[in-house]
Design a protein around this motif. Structure first.
Motif, PDB file in Angstrom:
ATOM      1  N   ILE A  23     -10.094  20.971 -46.034  1.00 48.69           N
ATOM      2  CA  ILE A  23     -11.379  21.112 -45.882  1.00 48.69           C
ATOM      3  C   ILE A  23     -11.961  21.163 -47.304  1.00 48.69           C
ATOM      4  CG2 ILE A  23     -13.196  22.685 -45.009  1.00 48.69           C
ATOM      5  CD1 ILE A  23     -11.395  22.864 -42.498  1.00 48.69           C
ATOM      6  N   GLU A  24     -11.474  21.949 -48.180  1.00 50.48           N
ATOM      7  CA  GLU A  24     -11.819  22.191 -49.552  1.00 50.48           C
ATOM      8  C   GLU A  24     -11.998  20.669 -50.188  1.00 50.48           C
ATOM      9  OE1 GLU A  24      -9.821  24.881 -51.911  1.00 50.48           O
ATOM     10  OE2 GLU A  24      -9.751  26.570 -50.332  1.00 50.48           O
ATOM     11  N   TYR A  25     -10.868  19.958 -49.997  1.00 53.62           N
ATOM     12  CA  TYR A  25     -10.875  18.700 -50.650  1.00 53.62           C
ATOM     13  C   TYR A  25     -11.955  17.777 -49.870  1.00 53.62           C
ATOM     14  CZ  TYR A  25      -9.251  13.680 -49.960  1.00 53.62           C
ATOM     15  OH  TYR A  25      -9.315  12.314 -49.932  1.00 53.62           O
ATOM     16  N   VAL A  63      -7.527   9.652 -52.255  1.00 52.28           N
ATOM     17  CA  VAL A  63      -6.952   9.716 -51.231  1.00 52.28           C
ATOM     18  C   VAL A  63      -5.506  10.550 -51.550  1.00 52.28           C
ATOM     19  CG1 VAL A  63      -5.285   8.845 -49.325  1.00 52.28           C
ATOM     20  CG2 VAL A  63      -7.640   8.083 -49.588  1.00 52.28           C
ATOM     21  N   ALA A  64      -4.883  10.371 -52.852  1.00 52.80           N
ATOM     22  CA  ALA A  64      -3.843  10.771 -53.381  1.00 52.80           C
ATOM     23  C   ALA A  64      -3.918  12.527 -53.505  1.00 52.80           C
ATOM     24  CB  ALA A  64      -3.453  10.076 -54.643  1.00 52.80           C
ATOM     25  N   GLN A  65      -5.122  12.763 -53.575  1.00 46.89           N
ATOM     26  CA  GLN A  65      -5.376  13.995 -53.789  1.00 46.89           C
ATOM     27  C   GLN A  65      -5.633  14.872 -52.577  1.00 46.89           C
ATOM     28  OE1 GLN A  65      -8.721  14.503 -56.243  1.00 46.89           O
ATOM     29  NE2 GLN A  65      -8.344  12.744 -57.301  1.00 46.89           N
ATOM     30  N   ASP A  66      -5.533  14.212 -51.242  1.00 48.90           N
ATOM     31  CA  ASP A  66      -5.604  15.006 -50.219  1.00 48.90           C
ATOM     32  C   ASP A  66      -4.522  15.713 -49.934  1.00 48.90           C
ATOM     33  OD1 ASP A  66      -5.819  15.677 -47.416  1.00 48.90           O
ATOM     34  OD2 ASP A  66      -6.618  13.800 -46.702  1.00 48.90           O
ATOM     35  N   PRO A  67      -4.544  17.245 -49.466  1.00 45.94           N
ATOM     36  CA  PRO A  67      -3.439  18.009 -49.359  1.00 45.94           C
ATOM     37  C   PRO A  67      -2.550  17.345 -48.276  1.00 45.94           C
ATOM     38  CG  PRO A  67      -5.561  19.237 -49.664  1.00 45.94           C
ATOM     39  CD  PRO A  67      -5.754  17.983 -49.661  1.00 45.94           C
ATOM     40  N   PHE A  68      -3.132  16.727 -47.218  1.00 50.63           N
ATOM     41  CA  PHE A  68      -2.268  16.263 -46.199  1.00 50.63           C
ATOM     42  C   PHE A  68      -1.456  15.115 -46.785  1.00 50.63           C
ATOM     43  CE2 PHE A  68      -5.630  16.970 -42.478  1.00 50.63           C
ATOM     44  CZ  PHE A  68      -5.236  18.254 -42.703  1.00 50.63           C
ATOM     45  N   CYS A  69      -1.780  14.343 -47.688  1.00 45.32           N
ATOM     46  CA  CYS A  69      -0.988  13.072 -48.530  1.00 45.32           C
ATOM     47  C   CYS A  69       0.028  13.853 -49.183  1.00 45.32           C
ATOM     48  CB  CYS A  69      -1.747  12.077 -48.781  1.00 45.32           C
ATOM     49  SG  CYS A  69      -2.762  11.360 -47.709  1.00 45.32           S
TER      50      CYS A  69
END
Length: 95
Positions: A23-25, A63-69
């Motif tokens: 969510i912060e991302y 997208v590479a910065q998304d914690p999910f990824c």
């Protein structure tokens, strides 16, 4: 314009553990004017983000910065498209 389709690859409990960071991302890229809509897939197998950026490469970096990824909780598919028509509320998204 880009559609980012996230598909979870791990248990939902593991995804939930990174939700606050995700969510912060999202908040960061909404504030930057990159993300214009997002939400969960139904059924809850992942999520979708609508993004506006200058290039596919820029979106790939975001997208590479998304914690999910980062934590290998989701795979991302990025679909680029050119909007040729929108509702009146979204005309600013047209090229």
């Amino acid at each position: 314009m880009f559609i980012i389709s996230l598909t979870y690859t791990r248990e939902l409990s593991e995804v939930e553990a990174q939700m606050a960071a995700h969510i912060e991302y999202l908040d960061h890229y909404y504030a930057a004017g990159v993300f214009v809509a997002s939400g969960r897939k139904v059924p809850r197998t992942g999520g979708v983000i609508l993004a506006v950026a200058e290039s596919l490469e820029a979106v790939e970096q975001i997208v590479a910065q998304d914690p999910f990824c980062i934590h290998q909780l989701a795979e991302a598919e990025i679909i680029e498209f050119t909007a040729s028509r929108t509702s009146p509320e979204l005309t600013a998204l047209l090229p």
